[in-house]
Design an enzyme around this catalytic site. Structure first.
Site, PDB file in Angstrom:
ATOM      1  N   SER A  11       0.859  -1.267  -0.180  1.00 48.18           N
ATOM      2  CA  SER A  11       0.043  -0.029  -0.007  1.00 48.18           C
ATOM      3  C   SER A  11       0.922   1.090  -0.054  1.00 48.18           C
ATOM      4  O   SER A  11       0.448   2.305  -0.307  1.00 48.18           O
ATOM      5  CB  SER A  11      -0.944   0.086   1.414  1.00 48.18           C
ATOM      6  OG  SER A  11      -1.893  -0.928   1.250  1.00 48.18           O
ATOM      7  N   TYR A 140      15.463  -8.440  13.120  1.00 51.83           N
ATOM      8  CA  TYR A 140      15.432  -8.086  11.683  1.00 51.83           C
ATOM      9  C   TYR A 140      16.386  -8.819  11.001  1.00 51.83           C
ATOM     10  O   TYR A 140      16.153  -9.294   9.743  1.00 51.83           O
ATOM     11  CB  TYR A 140      15.487  -6.585  11.694  1.00 51.83           C
ATOM     12  CG  TYR A 140      15.178  -6.115  10.211  1.00 51.83           C
ATOM     13  CD1 TYR A 140      13.900  -6.060   9.673  1.00 51.83           C
ATOM     14  CD2 TYR A 140      16.329  -5.443   9.521  1.00 51.83           C
ATOM     15  CE1 TYR A 140      13.600  -5.349   8.394  1.00 51.83           C
ATOM     16  CE2 TYR A 140      15.776  -4.968   8.341  1.00 51.83           C
ATOM     17  CZ  TYR A 140      14.808  -4.926   7.586  1.00 51.83           C
ATOM     18  OH  TYR A 140      14.552  -4.547   6.397  1.00 51.83           O
ATOM     19  N   ALA A 141      17.676  -8.368  11.341  1.00 52.14           N
ATOM     20  CA  ALA A 141      18.549  -9.064  10.469  1.00 52.14           C
ATOM     21  C   ALA A 141      18.801 -10.588  10.386  1.00 52.14           C
ATOM     22  O   ALA A 141      19.064 -11.166   9.322  1.00 52.14           O
ATOM     23  CB  ALA A 141      20.127  -8.488  11.152  1.00 52.14           C
ATOM     24  N   ILE A 173      16.310   3.128   2.035  1.00 46.68           N
ATOM     25  CA  ILE A 173      15.656   3.620   1.178  1.00 46.68           C
ATOM     26  C   ILE A 173      14.750   4.629   2.044  1.00 46.68           C
ATOM     27  O   ILE A 173      14.026   4.625   2.655  1.00 46.68           O
ATOM     28  CB  ILE A 173      14.481   2.646   0.827  1.00 46.68           C
ATOM     29  CG1 ILE A 173      15.629   1.369   0.304  1.00 46.68           C
ATOM     30  CG2 ILE A 173      13.620   3.187  -0.280  1.00 46.68           C
ATOM     31  CD1 ILE A 173      16.145   1.776  -1.041  1.00 46.68           C
TER      32      ILE A 173
END
Length: 241
Positions: A11, A140-141, A173
């Site tokens: 989204s 996360y990693a 990003i």
């Protein structure tokens, strides 16, 4: 054959750029996201789902696979949950394992029979440059690195069926909620990070979407099990967030 893509987390941010890019290539796009897109297209379908919820994910996966001849699965949804070791609850690993691994498996199992019958499929898993290691990114990693091993295994299993599986590992990003939840927009931290990247800039969502478009294409049928770092060279240098 018409092409239908599932895009998780499609989204906003990187997911929205991916969705728009695939729509521009003539695909129908089914976005699985807790939030609806704030934009519309006649070939865009939104199915609300919390991918942390295994049962809800399974229900949506079955419905989508029943109603649509899915040819592409792009598992883009992700969460960081940054913490140093002492502050990391074990539940972060469980939750991110469900989001990054469990949801991917559930969705693939639902659409795989159709892909095998058509002898064509494209599976793209969103890893991260953090898979190489990043302070405060334990859960996360670990799970993003695990996606690389998972994808390489799936690539071997599915190659004989004409189904490719590839991974994309973005670096920083900008312009995404996930990035700016850690690095404030317009901050000196953001500017310093951009200077530390070899190409001397932060990435944009479209940079990642362009990589997805390559792996998604029929012309990429001889490419499988690969990880593409879309990181401005950050994966081959030092990077401090």
């Amino acid at each position: 054959m018409s092409e239908v893509a599932i895009v998780t987390g499609g989204s906003a941010g990187i997911g929205a750029a991916i969705s728009r890019t695939l729509l521009a290539r003539g695909m129908q796009v089914i976005v699985l996201d807790r939030n609806a897109p704030d934009w519309a297209d006649e070939r865009l379908v939104h199915r609300q789902v919390d991918l942390f919820d295994a049962e809800a994910t399974a229900s949506v996966a079955t419905a989508v696979a029943t109603q649509h001849a899915v040819t592409h699965l792009i598992h883009n949804a992700g969460v960081i949950r940054p913490n140093l070791i002492e502050a990391t609850p074990p539940g972060d690993f469980t939750d991110l394992a469900q989001l990054h691994f469990g949801a991917a498996l559930t969705l693939l199992k639902a659409v795989l029979p159709g892909m095998r019958e058509r002898r064509f499929g494209r599976v793209i898993l969103m890893s991260s440059r953090a898979a190489l290691g990043a302070a405060t990114r334990g859960a996360y990693a670990a799970t993003k690195a695990g996606l690389i091993g998972l994808g390489r295994t799936w690539a071997l299993e599915l190659a004989p069926d004409g189904i490719t599986v590839n991974m994309i590992a973005p670096g920083p990003i900008a312009g995404t909620q996930m990035f700016h939840g850690v690095v404030p927009a317009g901050s000196e931290q953001e500017a310093a990070l951009a200077r530390a990247i070899p190409v001397r800039r932060l990435g944009a969502p479209q940079d990642v979407a362009n990589a997805v478009a390559f792996f998604a294409g029929r012309e990429a049928g001889f490419v499988t099990g690969q990880t593409l770092y879309v990181c401005g060279g950050a994966s081959i240098g030092q990077l401090t967030v």
